[in-house]
Design an enzyme around this catalytic site. Structure first.
Site, short mmCIF file in Angstrom:
data_model
loop_
_atom_site.label_atom_id
_atom_site.label_comp_id
_atom_site.label_asym_id
_atom_site.label_seq_id
_atom_site.Cartn_x
_atom_site.Cartn_y
_atom_site.Cartn_z
N GLY A 1 51.64 59.07 27.48
CA GLY A 1 50.25 59.01 27.92
C GLY A 1 49.84 60.16 28.81
O GLY A 1 48.78 60.13 29.44
N HIS B 1 59.85 48.80 26.58
CA HIS B 1 58.93 49.93 26.81
C HIS B 1 58.96 50.27 28.30
O HIS B 1 59.06 49.39 29.15
CB HIS B 1 57.51 49.54 26.37
CG HIS B 1 56.59 50.71 26.31
ND1 HIS B 1 56.00 51.24 27.43
CD2 HIS B 1 56.19 51.49 25.27
CE1 HIS B 1 55.26 52.29 27.08
NE2 HIS B 1 55.37 52.46 25.77
N GLU C 1 56.73 51.00 30.30
CA GLU C 1 55.70 50.34 31.13
C GLU C 1 56.17 48.95 31.55
O GLU C 1 55.81 48.46 32.62
CB GLU C 1 54.37 50.29 30.36
CG GLU C 1 53.74 51.68 30.30
CD GLU C 1 52.79 51.90 29.13
OE1 GLU C 1 52.38 50.93 28.48
OE2 GLU C 1 52.49 53.07 28.85
N ASN D 1 51.69 51.76 18.98
CA ASN D 1 51.71 50.83 20.11
C ASN D 1 50.31 50.83 20.71
O ASN D 1 49.94 51.76 21.41
CB ASN D 1 52.75 51.29 21.15
CG ASN D 1 52.67 50.46 22.41
OD1 ASN D 1 52.10 49.37 22.44
ND2 ASN D 1 53.27 50.99 23.49
N TRP D 2 49.55 49.79 20.39
CA TRP D 2 48.16 49.75 20.85
C TRP D 2 48.06 49.52 22.36
O TRP D 2 46.99 49.65 22.93
CB TRP D 2 47.41 48.63 20.14
CG TRP D 2 47.05 48.91 18.72
CD1 TRP D 2 47.45 49.97 17.95
CD2 TRP D 2 46.20 48.11 17.88
NE1 TRP D 2 46.90 49.88 16.69
CE2 TRP D 2 46.13 48.74 16.62
CE3 TRP D 2 45.51 46.92 18.08
CZ2 TRP D 2 45.38 48.23 15.57
CZ3 TRP D 2 44.77 46.39 17.03
CH2 TRP D 2 44.71 47.04 15.78
N LYS D 3 49.16 49.10 22.97
CA LYS D 3 49.13 48.70 24.39
C LYS D 3 48.04 47.63 24.57
O LYS D 3 47.77 46.87 23.64
CB LYS D 3 48.92 49.90 25.30
CG LYS D 3 49.87 51.05 24.97
CD LYS D 3 49.96 52.05 26.08
CE LYS D 3 50.69 53.29 25.59
NZ LYS D 3 51.30 54.06 26.65
N GLU E 1 61.76 57.59 24.44
CA GLU E 1 60.45 57.88 25.01
C GLU E 1 60.62 58.40 26.44
O GLU E 1 60.74 57.59 27.38
CB GLU E 1 59.59 56.61 25.04
CG GLU E 1 59.28 56.05 23.68
CD GLU E 1 57.96 55.30 23.70
OE1 GLU E 1 57.07 55.67 22.92
OE2 GLU E 1 57.80 54.36 24.50
N GLY F 1 51.44 55.90 21.00
CA GLY F 1 50.51 55.11 21.80
C GLY F 1 49.07 55.49 21.53
O GLY F 1 48.46 55.05 20.55
N GLY F 2 48.51 56.32 22.40
CA GLY F 2 47.09 56.66 22.34
C GLY F 2 46.59 57.05 20.96
O GLY F 2 45.52 56.61 20.52
N SER G 1 53.19 61.14 23.74
CA SER G 1 52.10 62.06 23.41
C SER G 1 52.24 62.68 22.01
O SER G 1 51.92 63.86 21.81
CB SER G 1 51.96 63.14 24.49
OG SER G 1 51.65 62.54 25.74
C1 PEP Z 1 53.83 54.67 23.98
O1 PEP Z 1 53.01 53.91 24.45
O2 PEP Z 1 54.90 54.23 23.56
C2 PEP Z 1 53.49 56.09 23.89
C3 PEP Z 1 54.39 56.91 23.41
O3 PEP Z 1 52.24 56.45 24.31
P1 PEP Z 1 51.51 57.87 24.04
O4 PEP Z 1 51.72 58.20 22.59
O5 PEP Z 1 50.08 57.61 24.38
O6 PEP Z 1 52.17 58.87 24.92
#
Ligand code: PEP
Length: 244
Positions: free
Chosen positions: A172, A95, A97, A9-11, A166, A229-230, A208
């Site tokens: 994040g 998600h 967010e 997930n590039w966000k 999640e 994500g990251g 994470s």
């Molecule tokens: C996400 O954006 O779905 C996520 C899990 O982010 P991260 O891996 O950065 O925690």
């Protein structure tokens, strides 16, 4: 169907030049395998670039949201059919967010999952509790409420979804759920989905995930892979997670 799946997930990150480097490195580094899938969910404007760079590779792509509406007067929205037209396989829906910053309800998330399925996309339906909810002992109640909304809305089409657990406190933050914490919630989700006839869909963990912790998380019996994500913005790290 179950099988290892890792979805990036590039966000809201990237630009044409950096995406080209990242997509090319991922496409080069990933070998097709029957029991393993890798995908990236990119910002809408870059779907065409993902198609161009990933076509012919074993890496799939998709979007991070879709509208619940098929078309019409919905300024700023993007339909599932539009996302599908760019060769996408996946669409993330629900998600945290979006649930938190855009007020998306369980019912709206379920409607978005239905819209994705109607366009032949695989919705990656996100569920998860906040830190306050976990500390109040409400984790099971929250994820049950979230998944039940999707189960009720989709019926047999549920079997074509992917679900991602999640925990919001792990996204994040660098604070990952332990494999045991993830497994506990995944087992609960699996039971709930099985009772609705969809016990064999892929259940991903997100929060994470890194190359260093992916194998221990994915080694749990009900964890089929990850939503990342990251770490999905670094080709080597992402490929290592995919291979974990
Ligand atoms: C996400 O954006 O779905 C996520 C899990 O982010 P991260 O891996 O950065 O925690």
């Amino acid at each position: 169907m179950r099988g290892r799946l890792v979805v990036g997930n590039w966000k809201m990150n990237g630009d044409t030049a950096s995406n080209a480097r990242l997509l090319d490195a991922i496409a080069r580094g990933w070998q097709a395998a029957a029991d393993r899938g890798l995908a990236v969910c990119v910002p809408f404007p870059y779907l065409a670039q993902a198609r161009e760079r990933l076509a012919g590779s074993a890496v799939a792509w998709g979007a991070q949201d879709v509208s619940e509406h098929p078309s019409g007067a919905h300024t700023g929205e993007v339909s599932a059919a539009m996302v599908a037209e760019f060769g996408s396989r996946y669409a993330i829906v629900g998600h945290s967010e979006r649930r938190q910053a855009h007020g998306e309800s369980d019912a709206l998330v379920a409607a978005k999952a239905a819209a994705a399925l109607a366009a032949d996309l695989v919705p990656v339906v996100c569920v998860g509790e906040t830190l306050a909810e976990r500390e109040a002992g409400a984790t099971s109640a929250v994820v049950t409420r979230q998944i039940d909304a999707v189960i009720a809305a989709l019926g047999p089409a549920l079997a074509r979804c992917v679900v991602a657990y999640e925990p919001v406190w792990a996204i994040g933050t660098g604070r990952t759920a332990t494999p045991e914490q993830a497994q506990e919630v995944h087992a609960l989700l699996r039971r709930r989905l099985a009772a609705a006839g969809a016990g064999s869909i892929a259940l991903l963990y997100g929060g994470s995930v890194k190359a260093a912790n992916a194998a221990s998380l994915f080694g749990m019996p009900d964890v089929d892979g990850g939503l990342v994500g990251g770490a999905s913005l670094d080709a080597d790290e992402f490929l290592a997670i995919g291979a974990a």
